[in-house]
Design an enzyme around this catalytic site. Structure first.
Site, PDB file in Angstrom:
ATOM      1  CG  PHE A 141      -1.743   1.119   1.222  1.00 42.13           C
ATOM      2  CD1 PHE A 141      -2.882   1.119   0.422  1.00 42.13           C
ATOM      3  CD2 PHE A 141      -1.627   2.556   1.838  1.00 42.13           C
ATOM      4  CE1 PHE A 141      -3.944   2.410   0.343  1.00 42.13           C
ATOM      5  CE2 PHE A 141      -2.262   3.486   1.644  1.00 42.13           C
ATOM      6  CZ  PHE A 141      -3.435   3.570   0.973  1.00 42.13           C
ATOM      7  CG  ASP A 226       5.821   3.972   1.512  1.00 41.51           C
ATOM      8  OD1 ASP A 226       5.568   4.722   2.470  1.00 41.51           O
ATOM      9  OD2 ASP A 226       4.861   3.700   0.825  1.00 41.51           O
ATOM     10  CE  LYS A 255      -0.273   7.001   6.611  1.00 43.32           C
ATOM     11  NZ  LYS A 255      -1.428   7.880   6.234  1.00 43.32           N
TER      12      LYS A 255
END
Length: 401
Positions: A141, A226, A255
């Site tokens: 994801f 990531d 984030k």
């Protein structure tokens, strides 16, 4: 109808249905706790998918944002501003890298990393034009933009959104042999999550990340990590790659970099890789804006203290000991994770992940399900041990332990 019901009905009538949120409407929040419009308090064990590592309305971050709000919030990259150089220098130092490419969202940073890897492949490695390949893992994801869903294996992310962007090859997560067999002269990068968050907090087999690092170094391929969810303290280290002694060629961050205040993301790498960009080839109106930089500078300062990484490691050990006991009851079939991050597979007899999440909500605890049977726990790193234990007690009650 209650105020909650009225607001949810209005939201469903006037917004696209691209999310299926739990039926709670948050009005205020502080630390690890949120309060809804009815005045009910909830313990946040999701932390905005790690965007709130430092808790809701962390005072240091709010003060940094407020001070910047009184000065200047946006210039665009058409001009320099006085927070940009400091942000780039401090983030590069935190990562042990040389250059920073600031963006806003995680998906935007992933897209930027893909562009950087491709251009590096053509201009530095010498891959023939139009042939660059990037290898990714199944169950990944990395976001939901058109290019990113082109290398997703999740049907709900891909269906009815084609045609898809070419140039990606998918191998099983954790399979070094498949990775080795897939890398070719035209491979410019391997893009991986050190821990797959959306897939259910999947931790790779021991030696996998180190093996990927060795393969990519041998084949002159960039290793892109990531760390949007796994990085910045979540796993008990600044970066999840550190658990395996691995330093990638490129970090993709987001984030928590915005401290739960503003969207901030970045690609961090060497001058050789990010130096391939020339003016006009890539950009973002809001990327690296003064407000974002001010908040992120404070986030970096907080991480440099090591306090939050240590807290995640200590409370994470406690969390996983407690979850191991729960697994032994048979109510839970598997527990995975590192630090203050866990994926918990609920035994079918005790409900789906969604059903367990709703029951926990009724008891004042907020988590979120994924892939049917799994719930994820990722509280703010500032959570107290007492609050964490209370939340786990609610989970035991819901599961009938």
């Amino acid at each position: 109808m209650t105020r909650t019901e009225v607001l949810i009905a209005s939201a469903e009538a006037n917004s696209a249905h691209n999310y299926h949120p739990l039926p709670v409407v948050v009005a205020t929040a502080d630390g690890a706790w949120m309060t809804d419009v009815e005045g009910r308090r909830f313990l946040d064990l999701l932390a905005g998918y790690s965007a709130l590592n430092f808790g809701h309305r962390n005072r240091r971050l709010i003060d940094a944002a407020r001070a910047q709000l009184e000065r200047v919030t946006l210039t665009s990259r058409a001009f320099h501003h006085d927070r940009f150089a400091e942000f780039c220098a401090r983030l590069a130092e935190l990562c042990g890298m040389e250059m920073v490419l600031p963006m806003n969202t995680g998906a935007e940073a992933v897209e930027s990393a893909v562009k950087a890897a491709r251009k590096w492949g053509y201009t530095i490695k010498g891959v023939p034009d139009g042939t660059a390949k990037i290898v990714v893992a199944s169950d990944n994801f990395h976001g939901r933009t058109t290019t990113i869903i082109s290398f997703s294996t999740a049907p709900e992310a891909r269906a009815d959104f084609g045609p898809y962007t070419p140039g990606f090859e998918i191998v099983p997560y954790g399979d070094l042999t498949a990775m080795s067999q897939t890398l070719t002269q035209n491979t410019v990068a391997v893009l991986l999550e050190p821990i797959q968050g959306e897939a259910g907090v999947l931790v790779p087999p021991a030696g996998y990340l180190a093996g990927v690092r060795e393969l990519t170094r041998e084949r002159n391929v960039l290793f892109i990590a990531d760390e949007i969810q796994s990085g910045l303290g979540r796993t008990g280290r600044t970066f999840a790659c550190e658990h395996d002694g691995v330093v990638p060629d490129m970090y993709v961050l987001g984030k928590a970099l915005g401290g739960g205040v503003v969207p901030v993301s970045a690609v961090v790498s060497s001058a050789e890789v990010l130096g391939v960009f020339r003016p006009g080839e890539h950009g973002s109106t809001f990327g690296g804006n003064p407000l974002a930089c001010a908040v992120a500078i404070e986030v970096i300062a907080m991480l440099r203290s090591g306090e939050f990484q240590a807290r995640s490691a200590e409370l994470g050990e406690h969390l996983h000991r407690e979850l191991a006991v729960l697994r032994d009851t048979g109510r839970v079939t598997q527990v995975r994770g590192r630090g203050l991050w866990a994926g918990i597979d609920i035994a079918p007899a005790y409900g789906t992940g969604r059903e367990v999440s709703e029951k926990l909500m009724d008891r004042g605890v907020l988590v979120k399900d994924t892939h049917g049977a799994t719930i994820r726990i990722a509280p703010p790193l500032v959570i107290s041990k007492e609050d964490l234990d209370w939340g786990l007690a609610q989970l035991r009650t819901v599961l009938g332990v």
